[in-house]
Each structure stands twice: as C-alpha cells, then as structure tokens.
Design an enzyme around this catalytic site. Structure first.
Site, short mmCIF file in Angstrom:
data_model
loop_
_atom_site.label_atom_id
_atom_site.label_comp_id
_atom_site.label_asym_id
_atom_site.label_seq_id
_atom_site.Cartn_x
_atom_site.Cartn_y
_atom_site.Cartn_z
N HIS A 66 0.90 -1.08 -0.06
CA HIS A 66 0.14 -0.06 -0.07
C HIS A 66 0.76 1.04 0.02
CE1 HIS A 66 -3.68 2.18 0.27
NE2 HIS A 66 -4.29 1.32 0.99
N CYS A 67 2.02 1.22 0.50
CA CYS A 67 2.92 2.54 0.23
C CYS A 67 3.37 2.66 -1.03
CB CYS A 67 4.40 2.10 0.93
SG CYS A 67 5.46 1.12 -0.10
#
Length: 474
Positions: A139-140
């Site tokens: 998700h980064c």
C-alpha cells in the site's frame, strides 16, 4: 532517487509480522481457445513489454540507516521479472473454494522489502478453461485509484493486445547508494524538513479550528467520530493469517434501489454491508446495542493530477445504523451519516492528511506499531471503528489480458490491528464484486458472512416493495 512521501511511509511503518500492508486483486479469466499450455508465457511477454507504464514495477526501497528519515526509491539494479511473476496451480478439484483458500495463504505472506514491492501469480487448474491471476502490491506504492489505473494498464479492450509504444528513453537502473550518501542526504533533509513542517502546522490547525467554528455557527451535527465503536468478534489483535471470500451482486439492482430511494450507489452498498453484518452478528448472538462504525477510504487526488505510484487518500467515518431493524430506516440513517461525513471531509483541505504525515518520525512510528502488535494492545481498548468498507468504481465494459477475457475482478485488501475485517467493493461490467478480507481467527466463517450480502440486498428490495404497495393500491 526519490524520497518516500509521508503518507506512503505511514503504510510502511504500520506493517508488522501480523499486520501486512499489501492490497491486491484476483482476476478470473477465460483462456483463448488456441492458447494451449502457453498462456503463462503470453502473460509474461505482455508484462515485460509494459513495465515502463508504471514506476511500481522496477523500483525498490532503500532504508535510511538508523531510520532517521523516510526510505528512498531507486530503480532496482537487480530487478528480475521472474522473481515477481510466478506460475502455480490450484489443487484438485480446482473449484472456487480451493482457489480462495490458496489466495488467502498467499495474501498472508509479507512482501520482500529488498525487492520491488509486488508479486503476481498466474494460477492454473481451474475448470472450463479458466485461469486466475492474483497480484499483491504494498500500500505504500499505490492507493485504490492509482492501483486501478495500474491494473488497467495491463488490460486491453479486445482479445488482441494493443500496441504499446516503447518508452521515450530506455530504462536505466540506479546504483544503490552507500549508507554515507544516504545519511548525507537525510541530514540535509533533517535541517530543511522540520522548518517546512512547522510552516504547515498553523495551516493544518487553522483548518480544523475553522471547521469547528463553522459547525457551531450553523449548528451542524457533529460527524461520526472514531473510538465510539462497540466491540465485536472481529475487533481484536491480528494474527498473521487471513481468510478471503468473494461474491457478486447485480449492478442494475443497486442502481434501481438508488433511483427508487434517492440514495447514492455508495449508500446502497453501505446499507447492504450493514444488513449483512447485522444478520451475521445477530446469528452469533453478538449484535451490539450501539451501531457499528465503518471507516471509508476517500480519494483526495485532485482532478487532472498524475496518479503516479503513490497515495492520495483520506477517510470518512460513517455509522452503519446496525441498531435499526427496519432496512429502509437503516438506509435513511446511513444516508444522513454519509452526508455529515462528506460535509466534514469537504471542510478540511485536501492536503491536511499529507501535512500531518510530515510530522511522522520513522523510528518512533515503526517501533510503536511493532509494540502495539506484539503486546496485542488492540484487545485492551475500545476499537476506533469496526470495519473498513471501500467502494471503488471499475470499468463498465469487457477487458482482456493477453487474449483472455476478464470474467470477474475481485478486490482483496488488508486488515489492521483491532479491525480484523475489510469489505472492498469494485464494479465491473454489470456486476458489483465483493471481496471480504479478514483475520483468520476473527472471522472463521467468512463464507457464511459473504452469503449474507445478497440476502441483505434482497431484504432492502423487499422492504422497498412493501413500502410502495400502499401507494400502488391507492
């Protein structure tokens, strides 16, 4: 080199051995009739020709020594496509249950941070010449909108793959910097960044104060806030293991309810989820007297800006009104809650969350997350909210991957400490695909929970029909 942005870094620091921060997709496709055993090779060839369409594929993170600053992205000099693209099969009989069990196990494994943060699996062994593709990405790297755009970059509008022009410039890997070079860069930022962050602080605080003053002046209702949620069986500390279930409902049915009630598609989706959760908890004898609270991720990406490979996301807190038995009254309460949440969200600047993330201390944030997870602190306090519910619009037309028709597109997301259930909705063609991602211990009967989703939609339709009968008779 590019420094990881503050809000993206937050997803990195939240990750622990039991709290994985990657999201994904599960595609079910119909293989071309003449492909034989060569479909994996066709997928590999297509991906290799389109690596330049997204920065996510070939860049990896380099940590800063002592975690004194956010990590930096580099173009991976050791990039190996065959490490990320894998060919496996579902064990017999190759049905949906076996497929979802396999995907849940794959989704329970953390990504290797020494490599670009994605993996893709071509999964054979399905009946009727079908094949599945599961991809997970940290998700980064992406949010829901940029992730959808990245996925669509691999897909085509017809069985014949489109011609993708080569990049303007050949891809050039970067030399991994030394610790001394990274520390020098971080030390310069250590002087500049605090000054910039302090300049942001008055703006962020002023925005919050202004919103409060406007709400008081207009006597607006206070929006639903976190840490007002009741405890449920899926609000607990996480294990490293996940369960996954999928289902579908008709998009036309949801649109018909929207038209008949005046609600939005998102309101109908939330009401469907609320009805299913109410039934699930009531069946278990665990239905709280107070309404469940959902957090709904919201894109704050400005129109016309480059989605790139980063996050531009905020959140709304919405009451699911699960304390109300009547489906239409529950929908009305959810609708009112979403209106309040949207007004609160609009009152704050779009970059408020990004500004706050500038104050995150990498070492402190990462250690705090590990300690919170290790000592199961989530079991000791009231949950900030009960469930994550995301609604991501998808394309209304057919898509193809390496000649195979995309039949179903199921989202798969993440649980977080204290919130062991994530419901992600994505539309594709004429259906709404539902993906339930849960901690394995928090929701042991996840397929039963999924079966309640279409039931909840039918319950809402039946309630509407009953409400309209007197008007028809008159």
């Amino acid at each position: 080199m590019e420094r990881l942005k503050g809000i993206d870094a937050t997803f990195l620091y939240m990750e622990t051995p039991s709290n994985h921060m990657h999201v994904g997709m599960l595609w079910v496709l119909k293989k071309p009739a003449d492909i034989g055993t060569g479909y994996f090779a066709a997928v590999r060839s297509l991906i290799e020709s389109r690596l330049h369409l997204s920065k996510t594929y070939r860049r990896r993170l380099i940590p800063v020594p002592l975690d004194i600053d956010h990590p930096i992205w580099i173009e991976d000099p050791d990039f190996d496509l065959d490490f990320h693209l894998r060919h496996i099969a579902v064990p017999p009989p190759g049905d949906r249950h076996k497929l979802l069990e396999l995907v849940a196990r794959l989704h329970s494994r953390a990504l290797d941070r020494t490599k670009p943060l994605w993996e893709m699996y071509v999964i054979e062994g399905l009946p009727d010449d079908q094949v599945a593709l599961y991809i997970k990405i940290h998700h980064c790297c992406i949010d829901g909108i940029s992730g959808t755009e990245m996925m669509v970059s691999l897909l085509d509008f017809s069985p014949e793959p489109r011609e993708v022009p080569p990049p303007d410039k050949p891809w050039v890997p970067e030399r991994a910097p030394t610790d001394a070079e990274i520390l020098m860069r971080a030390s310069v930022r250590g002087i500049v960044t605090p000054l910039r962050s302090l300049r942001r602080l008055p703006r962020v605080v002023a925005a919050g104060v202004a919103f409060g003053r406007r709400a008081l002046a207009r006597r607006e209702p206070v929006p639903t806030a976190p840490f007002q949620a009741p405890r449920t069986p899926f609000n607990r500390a996480l294990t490293p293991h996940r369960r996954y279930a999928v289902g579908e409902v008709s998009l036309d049915r949801v649109k018909a309810l929207r038209k008949a009630t005046g609600a939005t598609v998102n309101d109908i989706v939330l009401a469907m989820c609320a009805g299913a959760l109410r039934r699930y908890l009531d069946h278990a004898g665990e239905l709280p007297d107070k309404p469940l609270l959902a957090v709904c991720p919201v894109s704050v990406r400005a129109e016309g800006t480059d989605s790139g490979a980063s996050n531009a996301v905020s959140a709304m807190f919405v009451s699911l009104a699960t304390d109300i038995s009547d489906p239409l009254e529950r929908l009305a309460a959810i609708r009112a809650s979403t209106v309040d949440a949207k007004e609160a969200h609009k009152a704050l600047p779009a970059n408020a969350l990004t500004d706050w993330s500038a104050f995150a201390a990498p070492l402190v944030a990462a250690q705090a997350a590990r300690l919170y997870s290790r000592y199961k602190v989530a079991d000791l306090h009231r949950p900030p909210y009960n469930v994550i519910i995301s609604n991501v619009p998808g394309p209304p037309f057919a898509l193809y991957l390496a000649g195979a028709e995309l039949l179903h597109s199921y989202p798969i997301s993440l649980a977080v400490e204290g919130i062991g259930l994530n419901i992600t909705i994505m539309s594709y063609r004429s259906e709404i695909a539902i993906g339930l991602t849960a901690d394995r211990e928090a929701v042991p009967d996840i397929e039963f929970m999924m079966s309640l989703m279409p039931d909840a939609l039918a319950e809402l339709e039946a309630a509407l029909e009953r409400a309209q009968k007197p008007a028809k008779s008159a």
